[in-house]
Design an enzyme around this catalytic site. Structure first.
Site, PDB file in Angstrom:
ATOM      1  CE  LYS A   1       1.136   2.569  13.670  1.00  0.00           C
ATOM      2  NZ  LYS A   1       2.517   2.459  14.109  1.00  0.00           N
ATOM      3  NE  ARG A   2       1.917  10.843   6.578  1.00  0.00           N
ATOM      4  CZ  ARG A   2       2.340  11.934   5.929  1.00  0.00           C
ATOM      5  NH1 ARG A   2       2.811  12.972   6.605  1.00  0.00           N
ATOM      6  NH2 ARG A   2       2.283  11.992   4.630  1.00  0.00           N
TER       7      ARG A   2
END
Ligand code: F58
Length: 837
Positions: free
Chosen positions: A566-567
């Site tokens: 994920k970011r």
């Protein structure tokens, strides 16, 4: 894979397998050869892999176009309501595989390629990623476009055709380095340029009053600059249906490709400069940076695409209905976060200034057209614009916002007599200190519906950031929990799993994901469990080969694949995961005979280029990986890899291979999450907090099939309110202390004790996301995971049950809810007999 025969319209041409529409292997081969010759202008022998991709893309696009045109004509004829999804981002991922799947042509195309001596997977591999989004929010927009088409809802996605999408991430010496993403370098076969669809967009200047021919006082905007937006259309085909919807992205241009008048006046460089400035608007996607970096262009981008989109909608309404009175019956416009919220003021401007409607009628239309989805509770992420900047770029909009605000605040004053503090909080303009326009407030006031993206998030919206608005208009608020498209998430990413599910689940489960419930009894079937493990192992082997190739690290497909993808953000707590790894490292170093469940930790994700702490977390992950992976005392049981350049394409390799999905954000911070759904759909078990959609995933799959840890949102609040002191937690937890000490010692940084100091000091002194506070609970839970993983049958059972019960997280379910409760939009069904209007 399901094949949709009989989908073709039986027009005279298609009877005998037209080159551009035929579906048989023979027709596809013929079409491919034909396009190879006429599109690339080359003989077969000279074609490169990129040519093969381009040619197959054109071959497949040909098979969409008749449906595309028929859909548009039928939508128009039906008079049905059109959903307009306004979003600054659409993170689409590669089109080719998706379109082949949705056409029901997978097997035929695969065979046709084979007979031509090509491998479909290698051809697909060639497609550049259209990375027109940062992360979850942009990807959600793409999933929703897929579901809208699949559910046969007339829809247009409106956005920006960025020339450069999200940067490509390269890892150098453990650090993230950003490389520009020239995704259009080899052209884009999926887009249809529409030079006839161009709209002017004004910027800057000032306004003046004038009296029109009927004697009415009106306002005129005298802009400093006018740029033009040209439409680029991408067909979005639904799965297993005839419908093709439209994604219309705007590219900014100067009035002429060359300003001839200026040229004649001798201002050659001035003319070229205007062109450069105009074209800059759609040049590059903004990474979700720290607040307030180079914002002027961002505001212009938002206004640019919103203005083009609304002008386009008005054109369509006037063409189809002949008046703007029924605009809200013709369109439902969804604001994907506040990035398009300027639409509220722009529609007012267009209606009042350009189409001469009375203010009240215009306001009535506007408020019945828009609905707003909020995607964040983080106060620093709520969009505001400085009044100065706003006035400089959009002087007329500021006047309109002030007028909306005056009327709105009168309403608030009337409802809440004497509560001037409330009035100040709700004002569209923050008058204190910096003086800013509050886009979330504008979106709330201008919309008939406001929603959050998971139950917990929607509740928190009502009790925190939008509390005043909820008190004023409770009926506007609802929850629409996010969903992801099972077509890309399962069918395209994980074909072995798709095939195994196909064997036992009846019906078209990719369209009715709740049918996966039929898998439940198979959790008790030893043969099925064996096959299930085989599918997972094959995905892990594929990922291992990929990791070997791109990272150069060997990982063991039989170890537990523990993934956080994920970011990179502090609230997502990748550093909590790292503290677990360092603790395991410590345990193994202190007891060389210790046997643990072998694990491979996989990370992936981009950090915003200006987000120093996130970039330091990437460096920390890679530094720990370097030490762990080469230490023979631990590397048989522990490996760490950071997969570079996470995007839709690479993610499709990653999700299927996970055993464990890390969803470990501080409770109350992750609005929903969608990676949590993608992992679970691919049979990973989740270790997670009660945050975002984790709460609902856990309810759906059963608490016994979910690894829960950490403080609840309420406990987080209480701890913070009581004066949280992270160092006192560290003092009391020996294992946490030694993990932190080890990082501090310079072991992971070639003796440099300063490198990670900013991260460690912040953890010890502030720890705003309660990493230390949740550490013990996390480690205990991870120890449970390790034990459970060794019980192979019980793990497989849990994995099967996760997939069997995850059907509610299909984006089809989410879109049905939006259609029913917010948009009031209905399907326009077509079949093989539907005629072109
Ligand atoms: C994400 N937001 C949420 N924003 O963080 C996530 O919980 C949620 O599942 C997802 O939206 C979909 O609802 C998000 O991705 C951005 O990337 C913005 C892009 C534009 C700049 C500011 C951040």
């Amino acid at each position: 894979m399901n094949e949709f025969v009989n989908m073709e319209r039986l027009t005279p041409e298609t009877h005998h397998e037209h080159t551009r529409t035929g579906r048989s292997v023979e027709a596809l081969k013929r079409a491919f050869n034909d396009n190879l010759f006429y599109v690339t202008g080359q003989p077969f022998a000279k074609a490169t892999p990129q040519d093969h991709y381009r040619v197959l893309a054109y071959t497949i696009r040909d098979r969409l176009l008749e449906r595309f045109i028929t859909s548009a004509q039928n939508y128009k004829r039906s008079g049905a309501k059109t959903v307009c999804y306004l979003s600054a981002e659409f993170l689409l991922g590669p089109h080719l595989g998706n379109n082949i799947l949705n056409l029901g042509l997978w097997d035929n195309v695969e065979q046709a390629m084979q007979e031509l001596g090509l491998e479909l997977d290698s051809v697909l591999e060639q497609e550049a990623e259209p990375g027109l989004g940062n992360g979850g929010l942009g990807r959600l927009a793409a999933c929703y476009m897929d579901s809208l088409a699949t559910l046969e809802i007339p829809a247009i996605g409106y956005g920006i055709r960025y020339e450069f999408g999200i940067f490509d991430q390269v890892i150098q010496d453990g650090w993230q380095v950003e490389v520009t993403d020239a995704w259009l370098r080899n052209g884009n076969p999926w887009e249809l340029p529409r030079p006839n669809l161009r709209y002017p967009v004004n910027l800057g200047g000032h306004t003046e009053l004038y009296t029109d021919e009927n004697g009415n006082q009106r306002v005129r905007w005298l802009p400093e600059q006018t740029v033009y937006g040209m439409a680029y259309d991408t067909p979005i085909l639904g799965y297993g249906v005839y419908n093709v919807n439209l994604l219309r992205l705007w590219k900014s241009e100067a009035r002429e490709s060359f300003d001839f008048q200026a040229f004649n006046l001798g201002d050659y460089y001035g003319a070229v400069n205007d062109k450069v400035v105009a074209e800059n608007l759609s040049k590059v996607l903004y990474p979700n940076d720290e607040p307030e970096a180079g914002k002027e262009l961002r505001l212009k981008q938002q206004y640019f695409f919103v203005s083009c989109s609304l002008q386009d909608m008005i054109r369509i309404a006037l063409r189809d209905v002949g008046s703007l009175d029924c605009f809200p019956e013709k369109f439902a416009a969804q604001l994907n976060d506040t990035h398009p919220a300027i639409a509220v003021a722009e529609l007012m401007r267009l209606l009042v200034d350009e189409h001469a409607l009375a203010w009240d009628s215009a306001w009535n239309i506007t408020r019945r057209t828009f609905a707003y989805t909020n995607h964040t509770l983080l106060p620093e992420a709520l969009e505001t614009w400085s009044l100065d900047l706003f006035e400089r770029i959009l002087p007329r909009h500021l006047e309109i916002i002030r007028e909306i605000n005056n009327q709105f605040l009168d309403e608030v004053r009337m409802r809440f007599l004497g509560d001037e503090q409330r009035v100040a909080r709700m004002s569209l303009i923050d008058e204190a200190g910096g003086r800013r326009v509050r886009m979330a407030n504008l979106a709330c006031v201008g919309s008939f519906a406001v929603n959050g993206v998971a139950q917990l998030h929607s509740e928190l919206l009502k009790s925190t950031v939008l509390r005043d608005f909820h008190e004023l208009w409770p009926e506007k608020f609802s929850n629409k929990t996010n969903g992801v498209t099972p077509r890309r998430t399962i069918a395209l990413s994980n074909r072995p799993l798709t095939a195994l599910i196909d064997e036992v689940v009846d019906g078209d489960w990719l369209r009715n994901l709740e049918s996966l419930r039929q898998l439940e009894p198979y959790a008790e079937n030893p043969t099925f469990r064996e096959n299930w493990r085989g599918v997972k192992l094959s995905a892990k082997q594929r990922l291992a080969a990929y990791v070997q190739r791109v990272v150069g690290v060997t990982i063991d497909p039989h170890s537990l694949f523990d993934m956080q993808v994920k970011r990179i953000h502090e609230y997502k707590r990748q550093h909590l995961n790292v503290l677990h790894i360092v603790s395991l490292y410590n345990r193994l170093k202190h007891d060389p005979s210790l046997k643990i469940t072998p694990r491979t930790f996989v990370f992936g994700g981009k950090a915003a280029p200006g987000y120093r702490m996130a970039k330091l977390i990437i460096k920390l992950i890679n530094s720990v990986a370097e030490i762990v992976n080469r230490d023979p005392q631990v590397n048989q049981q522990l490996r760490v890899v950071f997969v570079p350049d996470l995007n839709v394409k690479t993610a499709q390799q990653i999700y299927p291979a996970a055993d464990l999905s890390e969803q470990i954000s501080t409770a109350g911070k992750e609005a929903s999450g969608t990676g949590n759904m993608k992992f679970s759909m691919n049979g990973a078990l989740t270790i997670g907090t009660l945050d975002g959609a984790n709460v609902e995933i856990r309810d759906a799959v059963g608490a016994e099939n979910f690894f829960l840890f950490g403080r609840t949102e309420q406990q987080v609040q209480e701890l913070v309110a009581s004066g949280y002191q992270p160092w006192s937690v560290v003092e009391q937890d020996e294992e946490l202390r030694s993990a932190i000490d080890l990082i501090n010692s310079g072991l992971f940084s070639h003796g440099d004790r300063q490198l990670f100091a900013p991260l460690i000091d912040d953890l010890l002194q502030r720890d705003p996301y309660l990493v230390c506070a949740d550490y013990r609970s996390y480690l205990d839970c991870q120890d449970q995971v390790a034990v459970r993983y060794r019980d192979v049958d019980s793990w497989t059972r849990m994995s099967i049950l996760n997939v069997a019960r995850i059907g509610g997280f299909s984006s089809d379910r989410a879109i049905r809810e939006y259609c029913e409760h917010i948009w009031k939009a209905q399907a326009v069904t077509m079949n093989l007999n539907t005629e072109i209007a």
